[in-house]
Design an enzyme around this catalytic site. Structure first.
Site, PDB file in Angstrom:
ATOM      1  N   CYS B 133       0.987  -1.364  -0.033  1.00 24.33           N
ATOM      2  CA  CYS B 133       0.042   0.073   0.077  1.00 24.33           C
ATOM      3  C   CYS B 133       0.800   1.288   0.071  1.00 24.33           C
ATOM      4  O   CYS B 133       1.237   1.873   1.184  1.00 24.33           O
ATOM      5  CB  CYS B 133      -0.783  -0.268   1.286  1.00 24.33           C
ATOM      6  N   TYR B 389     -28.111   3.629   9.793  1.00 21.29           N
ATOM      7  CA  TYR B 389     -28.935   4.729   9.530  1.00 21.29           C
ATOM      8  C   TYR B 389     -30.351   4.194   9.288  1.00 21.29           C
ATOM      9  O   TYR B 389     -31.055   5.005   8.969  1.00 21.29           O
ATOM     10  CB  TYR B 389     -28.333   5.666   8.287  1.00 21.29           C
ATOM     11  N   ASN B 390     -30.531   2.809   9.606  1.00 24.65           N
ATOM     12  CA  ASN B 390     -31.850   2.458   9.189  1.00 24.65           C
ATOM     13  C   ASN B 390     -32.122   2.471   7.821  1.00 24.65           C
ATOM     14  O   ASN B 390     -33.350   2.616   7.641  1.00 24.65           O
ATOM     15  CB  ASN B 390     -32.706   2.623  10.140  1.00 24.65           C
TER      16      ASN B 390
END
Lengths: 705, 494
Positions: B133, B389-390
């Site tokens: 990376c 966040y439903n």
């Protein structure tokens, strides 16, 4: 109660009951698979055989009736995992549940809709709880935060009455039967022992079982009314039955002694009374060093336990008021100038301060430093004489003081002893040396040899000796007048100076001990001559000031060694880079920390901050950059601003606007304490150069100083 | 009395904080200078790399819920660290999480701890290098030098002290096959000697390693673009970064993956996919109790999932793509993830999660040896696990618990960690094949992640939700690594 009934909970959420009385090989009785997650705990009702309670990771507690196939009632702990459930032993309907988020809830078994009461017991998960077998309202809880707490539930708010700090997270707690204050604990990590604590004495376990080789997973007292048998299981695949008298008692091995040194040199010492009395023959030795001004004997309040019969004694040794006074330290700390002016001025200033406090040796050190490091050649003798003269103006007073002081010093042997190691007594020594200087002032007007004298002083630590020695002969001539004063100070000076000791090692001791004036006299001329010759050559060669670094270093080490870390640090700061490389970082750091510690104990916060700021040590310097928090309130809604300094979360207003440019101020914000308007430091400065009114237009006459 | 008092708002204040406030002021100035310059660069750079992520359109990152709160957080981060890297920008979609992430990262990199500052950054470099990376490597090379690290060490592993070199083995195992870590590895490191590690130091190092392995997963999983900050990276390295990172992403690495090519991407298709997923979730939540799977059945389901994860392969790769820039920090570059469930000679025992949980055991140990990090990590794990966040794609008021749990447990499953109270059949029902491919790639071989993989799963979902998935994967991976490492340390202690 049914002896054959057993209930287990499994990690996959199943609750199983077993009946050992079954004739078949499969003893499994009932199987409840109502929980979705791991069941952490099951608990039988203390009196109802068929009532079983379970608490699970999914946040639910369920009550089962073993005669039925399904749960009777379900209690929701509001989504947090349940770690432990316990029926109250005394109250038929009550049970306690502990949770992963640190809460404890009390429930009534008849009311599954809502808990009766809830409080936060621990920081982090509460792994276990246990009701006290006798005391109705007491509940003990143990948590991941390594605490065992005892709560009193009789009051309207659960009150923490005892708290025991253990060394690892607490996995199980169990009250010891028949012993009101005893509780057994074990841990789930790292620590394999089982402890029995007396909750009134939370710092040391009263008993300890050390048999297990891996973490203990469960403990239980064998019988409800038998406090002597404890059963424990462990990950090392063993099951132990512990008998209480086998337990090791850490108290036996502990040394119940304490020693503390106060700021003013008082020493407090607490020990078992038996120890003290048996050592009574050694007492004079202690008294030698410190007069035990007051000696107190009292019963330790924690010693009421049945099995400890000893009591302890506390003695405090005070130093006498005069020598123990640390006023000089405070004054010096306050008055010293450490930065912001040329070196010469700083040295002069500090020398004056030291002199003002009758610490002539320190004053001389400053003067010498000034000579060494700021312009070697230009020091005029008049200048020196001037400073000396200043010092001498105060001397008559000192003289009279000395006269009183010295005989007392003579009288006590311990005084002499003390002067070896403690800077506290320096006051007296300084006093006496100042009388010397007084005398020497008279001689110094002769002029020609003055520079030489001062260069001798370069050999810093020797400086005082030289003064004395140079003028030893004149003094001898005036003996009938001054000898009574001179004699003892002289000896003190010699003893006080390690470098002098280097030269005179063998001889210095003898005058000190014997007090023989003649010897001192005979010795000095030789010494001073040799030194004078050296200093002359130094002077002519104009050596770089670096040359003296080793000597300055030795001086600092000497002061620090003596306990006067103040002088050492102050010199270190004033000289800065000139001397820094001579002394290794660790020593410096050590000095700084001890000086800062002293300053803070005297509550001289400003000075300690200044010292931290001025220090060149990295470790010290960053002290002030760590954990400094400034809490600010919003100027609009007056509530604390949690996240950032410039925008209030609640009223969505920028709290700190610059009154001049009307932008948000991030960074240095200056405001008028009269009208509370302000802004960027630069802007306000500029504004107030031209106008004296507040830039916000409130009509206030701001003042910028 | 008309007097003016001076104080400071940004940094510290009072007696102690004058140095800090001065620094704060400087940063703000730096801030003003930097912002326009950065924008200018954005315009010059090619369209693909615009914005912080190559996978997510820039405007997606920028518009998100709770904008005010978010700006505030970003401003704060900017003023404390003097930079706003792309990771932070992408993560800022989930403000709550970002806060605890930054706090723990700040603590392990900059606050009091057993390891000296340059060491910490070098360990970060070593960890990131395991996954090649370069983004993280470049970031920490700069930090390493800034904190007074010895520049020579950056020449490669041969130049570092033996003590750091000894960490290679554990770094390698932790990154690819953490289940192989045993107490012997720990013993070897802490054994008294010239180069030994103290336990607190080791724990600090392990936390850093796990953190950066996982972060590398996030970087690749979200296609984080290299920083374009002319001040911090010199031209040579920038080119290397571009070569490595961006081109790979653009070329899509020519993988031939059966699962990807076989399914045809149609909007109508994916819509029904979403509906089906919701349907399955609902069913799972509602009639949990209808079928009672026996213990054996559960066992086989876990084994099946484990085996199946084996079959999920992310294309054949030649491992030669390692650029020299990165490889000097890597020892034994051929060592990579090997399936836990690989049928073979030595059958490794499954890690039963209940035997060594983070909450009970891991936390206690880590907090004991490296105080306070436990609380920060605990908060972070909790945060990511409970974050919701439903919503799901266009639907609102959805309980996503089962989905989150499935993702979390699937990652642990690939690392051989088994939860007794979890029905692994759920994973099969909830996670479609393309998602599994993505998960496996991101957690096990993050460097092979491509934009196509990212796009191919959950096509109806918002980018913010995919970032959420990445966060879950990252934390699950970190926890798995930590559990294995800490278990080994615990065994060493007992």
């Amino acid at each position: 109660m049914d002896e054959n009934l057993l209930a287990t909970a499994a990690t996959n959420g199943v609750v199983v009951t077993w009946n050992l009385g079954k004739p078949s090989r499969n003893k499994q009785d009932q199987l409840f698979t109502e929980h979705k997650r791991t069941v952490n705990k099951v608990c039988f009702h203390p009196t109802e055989v068929y009532m079983l309670l379970s608490g699970s990771q999914d946040g639910y507690m369920k009550c089962f009736d073993l005669r039925k196939k399904d749960s009777v009632s379900t209690f929701s702990g509001q989504s947090e995992s349940v770690r432990d459930v316990q029926f109250s032993i005394r109250d038929y309907f009550t049970f306690a549940a502990t949770f992963e988020n640190g809460n404890v809830q009390l429930w009534d078994i008849r009311r599954p809709d809502r808990y009766e009461r809830m409080f936060t017991a621990h920081n982090g998960p509460v792994f276990c709880c246990d009701w006290h077998p006798e005391d109705r309202g007491w509940l003990a809880t143990g948590g991941r935060d390594k605490m065992v707490k005892v709560w009193d539930m009789n009051t309207t708010r659960a009150k923490e009455i005892y708290c025991v700090q253990t060394i690892a997270s607490v996995a199980r707690v169990k009250w010891r039967p028949e012993c009101k204050h005893h509780i057994a604990t074990c841990s789930m990590m790292v620590d394999h022992n089982i402890y029995v604590w007396d909750v009134r004495r939370p710092f040391i376990p009263s008993a300890m079982f050390e048999e297990h080789k891996d973490v203990t997973t469960g403990i239980v007292w064998r019988h409800l009314h038998d406090p002597y048998f404890l059963l424990s299981g462990s990950k090392d695949s063993t099951l132990y039955q512990h008998i209480f008298k086998d337990a090791s008692q850490p108290i036996d091995r502990a040394n119940p002694e304490g020693l503390c040194y106060s700021l003013y040199g008082d020493l407090a010492f607490a020990a078992k009374e038996s120890l003290i009395s048996s050592d009574s023959n050694r007492k004079p030795y202690i008294g030698d060093r410190r007069h035990p001004i007051f000696f107190k004997r009292k019963l330790d309040p924690t010693e009421q336990f049945e099995y400890i019969s000893s009591s302890s004694a506390l003695s405090v040794f005070e130093t006498d008021v005069e020598s123990g006074s640390m006023d000089w330290f405070v004054h010096t700390a306050k008055q010293y100038a450490l930065a912001g002016r040329p070196l010469a001025e700083l040295c002069d200033h500090n020398a004056k301060v030291a002199k003002g406090l009758d610490r002539n040796q320190v004053a001389q050190t400053w003067t010498m430093l000034r000579i060494i490091y700021s312009s070697l050649g230009t020091v005029s003798s008049t200048n020196l004489n001037h400073s000396m003269g200043k010092g001498s103006t105060t001397l008559p007073l000192m003289n009279s003081f000395n006269l009183k002081d010295i005989p007392s010093g003579l009288g006590s042997e311990s005084r002499l002893d003390r002067s070896k190691g403690e800077s506290r007594t320096e006051n007296i020594l300084m006093d006496s040396s100042s009388t010397l200087i007084n005398n020497e002032d008279n001689e110094e007007t002769e002029g020609s040899d003055v520079p030489a004298d001062y260069l001798l002083g370069d050999v810093e630590a020797d400086e005082d000796d030289l003064y004395m020695m140079d003028h030893e002969n004149p003094h001898a001539e005036e003996q009938e007048y001054s000898l009574p004063q001179e004699a003892f100070p002289l000896r003190h000076e010699i003893v006080d100076n390690p470098s002098a000791l280097d030269h005179l090692q063998d001889k210095a001791d003898s005058p000190h001990v014997s007090g023989n004036e003649a010897e001192t006299v005979s010795l000095t001329p030789v010494e001073s001559f040799s030194l004078i010759s050296i200093s002359h050559s130094l002077y002519e060669n104009r050596l770089p000031s670096d040359f003296f670094n080793p000597i300055v270093r030795d001086t600092l080490l000497f002061y620090a060694e003596q306990g006067d870390v103040q002088t050492a640090v102050s010199v270190l700061i004033v000289l800065g880079d000139r001397i820094r490389k001579e002394i290794d970082e660790q020593t410096q750091e050590h000095w700084y920390t001890s000086y800062i510690d002293l300053l803070q104990r005297f509550q001289l916060w400003n000075i300690s901050n200044e010292v931290i700021k001025l220090s060149t040590c990295r470790a010290i310097n960053c002290l002030n950059q760590a954990s400094t928090t400034l809490h600010i309130n919003c100027s609009n809604c007056k509530r604390p601003m949690s996240n950032r300094g410039w925008i209030c979360d609640r009223c969505r207003q920028c709290a700190s606007m610059c009154a001049v440019c009307h932008h948000v101020v991030k960074g240095l914000f200056v405001w008028c304490q009269g009208c509370s308007h302000g802004g960027h430091l630069q802007h306000i400065m500029k504004w107030l150069e031209t106008s004296s009114h507040c830039p916000a237009g409130c009509g206030h006459l701001c003042e910028y100083t | 009395m008309n007097r003016l008092g001076a104080g400071s708002i940004g940094g510290g204040g009072g007696g102690g904080g004058s140095a800090a406030s001065a620094a704060g002021q400087y940063r703000v100035c730096g801030n003003c200078r930097k912002v326009p310059r950065q924008e200018k660069r954005v315009q010059v750079s090619p369209p693909l790399t615009r914005g912080p992520s190559a996978f997510i359109p820039e405007n997606e990152v920028m518009q998100a819920n709770g904008l005010d709160e978010r700006t505030n957080l970003l401003v704060e981060e900017y003023s404390t660290s003097g930079r706003l890297d792309n990771i932070t920008q992408v993560m800022s979609i989930h403000t709550q999480y970002l806060e605890s992430f930054l706090r723990s990262q700040f603590y392990m990199l900059r606050m009091d701890g057993p390891l000296p500052l340059p060491y910490r950054h070098y360990i970060a470099i070593m960890a990131a290098a395991r996954h090649q990376c370069s983004y993280l490597i470049n970031m920490h090379v700069d930090e390493f030098l800034k904190t007074g690290g010895i520049a020579e060490w950056l020449n490669g592993l041969e130049y570092i002290p033996q003590r750091l070199k000894n960490l290679n083995e554990i770094n390698k195992l932790l990154a690819h096959r953490p289940w192989l870590i045993t107490k012997e590895h720990i013993q070897k490191l802490v054994k008294t000697g010239e180069n030994n590690w103290s336990l607190p130091e080791l724990v600090h190092a392990v936390v850093l390693l796990a953190h950066y392995h996982a972060l590398a997963s996030f970087v690749f999983g979200s296609g984080i673009n290299p920083e374009r900050d002319p001040d911090t990276s010199n031209g040579v390295r920038l080119i290397a970064v571009n070569n490595f990172c961006v081109c790979d992403l653009a070329n899509d690495n020519n993988i031939e993956n059966a699962s990807l090519t076989s399914s045809n991407f149609g909007i109508a298709d994916s819509l029904s996919e979403l509906e089906a997923l919701m349907e399955r979730m609902k069913r799972l939540q509602e009639d949990k109790e209808d079928e009672e799977a026996s213990q054996e059945e559960m066992d086989t389901r876990f084994e099946k999932e484990k085996k199946e994860s084996l079959l999920v392969i992310s294309g054949a790769f030649d491992d030669e793509i390692v650029s020299t820039d990165v490889s000097r920090y890597v020892e034994d570059p051929g060592f990579g993830y090997k399936d836990f469930a690989r049928r073979g000679e030595d059958h490794l025992p499954t890690f039963r999660a209940q035997d060594y949980t983070w909450e009970n055991h891991g936390f206690s140990l880590v907090n004991r040896l490296y105080s306070d990090i436990g609380h920060l990590l605990d908060e972070k794990f909790r945060m990511v696990y409970n974050l919701t966040y439903n919503t799901m794609a266009t639907h609102e008021d959805v309980d996503t618990t089962t989905l989150r749990r499935a993702l979390f447990n699937y990652v642990h499953c690939m690392y051989g960690i088994r939860y007794d109270d979890y029905d692994y059949g759920e994973v099969n029902q909830l996670l479609e094949r393309s998602l599994k491919v993505y998960i496996k790639t991101v957690t096990c071989y993050p460097e092979r992640t491509t934009k196509r993989m990212y796009d191919s799963y959950w096509r109806q979902f918002k980018h913010s939700e995919k970032v959420h998935v990445n966060l879950l994967l990252m934390e699950a991976r970190m926890q798995a690594e930590l559990l294995y490492a800490l278990r080994a340390i615990t065994r060493h202690l007992t």
